[in-house]
Design a protein around this motif. Structure first.
Motif, short mmCIF file in Angstrom:
data_model
loop_
_atom_site.label_atom_id
_atom_site.label_comp_id
_atom_site.label_asym_id
_atom_site.label_seq_id
_atom_site.Cartn_x
_atom_site.Cartn_y
_atom_site.Cartn_z
N GLY A 45 0.98 -1.22 0.01
CA GLY A 45 -0.03 -0.14 0.14
C GLY A 45 0.95 1.21 0.08
O GLY A 45 2.00 1.25 0.34
N ILE A 46 0.53 2.35 -0.53
CA ILE A 46 0.72 3.68 -0.39
C ILE A 46 0.17 4.39 0.22
O ILE A 46 -0.99 4.56 0.05
N ILE A 47 0.92 5.36 1.21
CA ILE A 47 0.25 6.50 1.89
C ILE A 47 0.87 7.95 1.47
O ILE A 47 2.00 8.03 1.62
N TYR A 48 0.07 8.70 0.85
CA TYR A 48 0.67 10.05 0.51
C TYR A 48 0.39 11.16 1.20
O TYR A 48 -0.50 11.10 1.99
N CYS A 49 1.54 11.87 1.49
CA CYS A 49 1.33 12.98 2.51
C CYS A 49 1.77 14.44 1.71
O CYS A 49 2.80 14.34 0.89
N LEU A 50 1.44 15.44 2.44
CA LEU A 50 1.55 16.81 1.51
C LEU A 50 2.99 17.12 2.05
O LEU A 50 3.80 17.81 1.16
N ALA A 51 3.41 16.80 3.19
CA ALA A 51 4.83 17.38 3.96
C ALA A 51 5.78 16.42 3.96
O ALA A 51 5.36 15.25 4.43
N ARG A 52 7.15 16.53 3.79
CA ARG A 52 8.07 15.57 4.16
C ARG A 52 8.17 15.32 5.63
O ARG A 52 8.25 14.01 6.00
N LYS A 53 7.72 16.30 6.46
CA LYS A 53 7.99 15.89 7.78
C LYS A 53 6.70 14.90 8.39
O LYS A 53 7.20 14.18 9.11
N THR A 54 5.49 15.23 7.57
CA THR A 54 4.58 14.16 8.15
C THR A 54 4.90 12.66 7.75
O THR A 54 4.39 11.90 8.23
N THR A 55 5.65 12.52 6.54
CA THR A 55 5.81 11.34 5.90
C THR A 55 6.68 10.59 7.17
O THR A 55 6.49 9.47 7.20
N GLU A 56 7.83 11.22 7.73
CA GLU A 56 8.77 10.86 8.65
C GLU A 56 8.01 10.61 9.95
O GLU A 56 8.13 9.53 10.62
N GLY A 74 -5.00 5.36 -8.89
CA GLY A 74 -4.81 4.35 -10.03
C GLY A 74 -3.51 3.66 -9.95
O GLY A 74 -3.58 2.53 -10.70
N ARG A 75 -2.58 3.76 -9.09
CA ARG A 75 -1.67 2.71 -8.83
C ARG A 75 -2.23 1.52 -8.08
O ARG A 75 -1.35 0.56 -7.97
N ALA A 76 -3.34 1.73 -7.51
CA ALA A 76 -4.06 0.51 -6.63
C ALA A 76 -4.41 -0.30 -7.70
O ALA A 76 -5.31 0.20 -8.60
N GLY A 77 -4.54 -1.73 -7.42
CA GLY A 77 -5.32 -2.72 -8.30
C GLY A 77 -5.27 -2.57 -9.69
O GLY A 77 -6.34 -2.76 -10.46
N ARG A 78 -3.83 -2.60 -10.19
CA ARG A 78 -3.85 -2.59 -11.72
C ARG A 78 -3.96 -3.94 -12.18
O ARG A 78 -4.02 -4.05 -13.48
N ASP A 79 -3.86 -4.94 -11.12
CA ASP A 79 -4.17 -6.14 -11.65
C ASP A 79 -5.62 -6.78 -11.77
O ASP A 79 -6.07 -7.82 -12.19
N GLY A 80 -6.46 -5.76 -11.46
CA GLY A 80 -7.91 -6.00 -11.61
C GLY A 80 -8.54 -6.32 -10.26
O GLY A 80 -9.86 -6.43 -10.25
N LEU A 81 -7.87 -6.72 -9.28
CA LEU A 81 -8.54 -7.34 -7.93
C LEU A 81 -9.02 -5.90 -7.26
O LEU A 81 -8.27 -5.13 -7.46
N ILE A 134 -0.70 -3.56 -5.80
CA ILE A 134 -0.93 -2.48 -4.75
C ILE A 134 -2.44 -2.56 -4.13
O ILE A 134 -3.30 -2.49 -5.03
N ARG A 135 -2.55 -2.87 -2.80
CA ARG A 135 -3.92 -3.03 -2.64
C ARG A 135 -4.95 -1.85 -1.88
O ARG A 135 -5.91 -2.04 -1.61
N PHE A 136 -4.03 -0.82 -1.60
CA PHE A 136 -4.53 0.31 -1.02
C PHE A 136 -3.69 1.39 -1.30
O PHE A 136 -2.54 1.31 -1.43
N VAL A 137 -4.51 2.90 -1.44
CA VAL A 137 -3.77 4.04 -1.50
C VAL A 137 -4.42 4.98 -0.77
O VAL A 137 -5.73 5.24 -0.93
N ILE A 138 -3.71 5.61 0.15
CA ILE A 138 -4.30 6.51 0.90
C ILE A 138 -3.71 8.00 0.91
O ILE A 138 -2.56 8.13 0.86
#
Length: 614
Positions: free
Chosen positions: A233-244, A319-326, A299-303
């Motif tokens: 899974g991928i979690i996208y954040c706005l700030a670098r500090k938040t990712t850390e 769109g990076r999630a579920g590219r295998d169609g599942l 990739i099973r989830f994107v947040i």
């Protein structure tokens, strides 16, 4: 010569084309220019890979990232297709050797960056038989696109000047009307056939949560991860500090987590991306700098931890999630601070008005109370006459209550403070908080001080956001982001208009008990084509896939997709012929890996038979 459909089966292991693929392939084979808009996971690559196999010479694929090129070349090699990449990550002698192999006709697809292509065009014109040009991520050429790359701009003039007879196919997953027109103009496509595939990805669930605190977000995230143990899974954040900070908290909970942002060295970013792609890391916490080079299918989830800046970016990222169609999950969190921050970014951008308009559309999507998928499809000029049933609005329609008095209290507090307060101070006044800022300004003397103390801070924040959405408030960005009551808001304040507010849903996705989770899993992945899947066998096949991938230094999904593994675990083929009939397994994979997979299946079946006899 094999037909496109025969190549699809023999190299890729698919029986049928996805919508529009065959028409696009035929257009390229007729040496006509094409513009292809197809969602991530829609099968864009096959649209130029199959013509490349059928035409004489070498197809040149322009791609913006080394990691993306490497993954695609690895995937082609795994299917028995001769492909290579020339890039700055190779040694100089290696690049020259690859170009010489192209000259000898030993490479069918050459992946190259736009910068490198420009330097090699003169040589290619003199020495190379070029079958076609494929411009991947074509939105990068448009000044209106969300990933504008100036080096793409030279391509239009140079390709047609140097190779006037060679067809060009431009491909992108995200382009609105203005971007689409700009791509055609800047690439100087000649009477191009424009193909717009459906942007609907019904396997992706769409869920938006507004006004969540950091702790509420974290509990929800842990719930999502709990539903996908040891999955990507991928979690996208706005700030670098938040990712850390978020990655640290996830690691403390035992989650295998990586961090990716522009503040890290290139070596560290490449390392952590490879760890994620090769499934040594389950969850990637990243800024939007991550993902364009990811061709990972499982990739099973994107947040989205924060609101994205525009719908194009958001759509490409989910769109990076579920590219295998599942099935795959997507979550978007947002609050007032996201809107303020992104508005500041838009103000400072070189395209202020366009950036602000795109942000408004993104905000409208997040705040909508109608089917979210319909909004997304409409944005990309695709209409649908029915709701999707797989977004939060469809599954949990919003309920409302008479919020007139609550709104009047908030608007009165803002007016009495002479409209010189922001969100936090407004809430502090309503809740009767004796903070330094309150007492320093004498706000504790206001008649509205404490009139909303029975409402929690988080709920007030949500109600104020709803008031902003409905046009009762506006933010004066040029006055330190103070709140202003609009004329419509005054209609409510003075009792001339009633207001319905949405009831706040504080549901979070806590990890279910082990017994409950297994019940859910059994119901979700129990049947494959009418046959029961053996989950123990699936895990054994996944382990074999991992070992084969590591032996070749590939990503696991390149060897076999999750979808193919699930079908194998249900069908349990024990002959090469039956193995080769499985979805996604072409002749090359059948001949190279079939015996290993069949051996695992037979061993598992024998163990089951012994167990049954005992």
């Amino acid at each position: 010569m094999e037909t496109p459909r025969q190549i699809l089966k023999s190299y890729y292991g698919y029986d049928n084309f996805r919508p529009m693929q065959e028409e696009i392939i035929n257009n390229v084979l007729q040496r006509k220019d094409s513009l292809v808009l197809m969602p991530t996971g829609g099968g864009k690559s096959i649209c130029f890979q199959i013509p490349a196999l059928m035409l004489e010479g070498t197809a040149i694929v322009v791609s913006p990232l080394i990691s993306l090129m490497k993954d695609q070349v690895d995937a082609l090699y795994a299917n028995g297709i001769p492909a290579a990449t020339v890039n700055s990550g190779n040694y100089g002698s290696s690049n020259r050797a690859i170009l010489e192999k192209c000259q000898r006709g030993e490479v069918k697809l050459l992946y190259i960056s736009p910068e490198r292509l420009i330097t090699e065009l003169s040589w290619m014109r003199q020495c190379l038989n070029v079958s076609l040009f494929a411009i991947d991520e074509a939105h990068c050429i448009s000044q209106w696109g969300h990933d504008f790359r100036p080096e793409y701009v030279q391509l239009g003039t140079m390709l047609h000047e140097y190779f006037p007879e060679v067809p060009v196919i431009a491909l992108t997953a995200t382009a609105d009307k203005i971007t689409k027109a700009d791509i055609v103009e800047r690439l100087r496509l000649r009477n191009p056939q424009i193909f717009v595939a459906s942007f609907d990805r019904p396997n992706l669930s769409l869920d938006v949560r507004r006004g969540y605190s950091a702790s509420e977000k974290f509990r929800t995230i842990m719930g999502v991860i709990g539903r996908h143990p040891h999955e990507s899974g991928i979690i996208y954040c706005l700030a670098r500090k938040t990712t850390e900070q978020l990655a640290k908290k996830l690691r403390e909970k035992g989650v295998s987590t990586g961090v990716y942002h522009a503040g890290l060295s290139m070596e560290e970013r490449n390392r952590v991306q490879e760890e994620f792609v090769k499934e040594r890391i389950d969850v990637m916490v990243a800024t939007v700098a991550f993902g364009m080079g990811i061709d990972k299918s499982n990739i099973r989830f994107v947040i989205h931890y924060n609101l994205p800046k525009n719908i194009e970016s958001y759509y490409q990222e989910i769109g990076r999630a579920g590219r295998d169609g599942l099935p795959a999950e997507t979550f978007l969190f947002y609050n007032i601070q996201d809107i303020i921050t992104l508005r500041d970014f838009a103000e400072e951008s070189g395209q202020k008005e366009i950036s602000q308009d795109k942000l408004r559309r993104m905000q409208e999507y997040a705040e909508a109370q109608v089917c979210r998928r319909r909004i997304l499809l409409n944005y990309f000029s695709e209409m649908t006459g029915h709701d999707c049933g797989n977004c939060d609005v469809c599954t949990t329609p919003p309920r409302h209550f008479d919020g007139t008095v609550l709104v009047q209290k908030a608007l009165s507090a803002i007016i009495r403070a002479k409209e010189k307060i922001g969100f936090t101070l407004t809430i502090d006044i309503l809740r009767g908080s004796f903070s330094h800022e309150i007492t320093d300004n004498g706000f504790q003397m206001l008649k509205t001080f404490g009139v909303g103390k029975d409402v929690s801070f988080h709920d007030w924040r949500d109600y104020l956001l709803q008031m902003l959405q409905m046009g009762f408030l506006e933010i004066a960005y040029n006055e330190d982001r103070h709140l202003k009551v609009t004329e419509l808001g005054k209609e409510v304040l003075y009792g001339r208009k009633q207001v319905k507010l949405a009831i706040i849903n504080r549901e979070d996705f806590r990890v279910k008990s082990r017994k409950e989770r297994h019940k859910v899993e059994d119901s979700q992945v129990e049947k494959q084509g009418g046959k029961t899947e053996d989950k123990v066998l699936f895990e054994r096949l996944r382990e074999l896939r991992r070992k084969i991938a590591e032996a070749h230094n590939w990503s696991a999904y390149i060897v076999m997709s999750d979808k193919s593994l699930h079908i194998l675990a249900a069908e349990r083929p024990t002959t090469l012929q039956a193995f080769g009939d499985i979805h996604g397994i072409g002749l090359h994979k059948r001949d190279n890996y079939g015996e290993q997979f069949i051996a695992v299946i037979k061993e598992h079946e024998d163990a089951l038979n012994v167990s049954c006899k005992n």
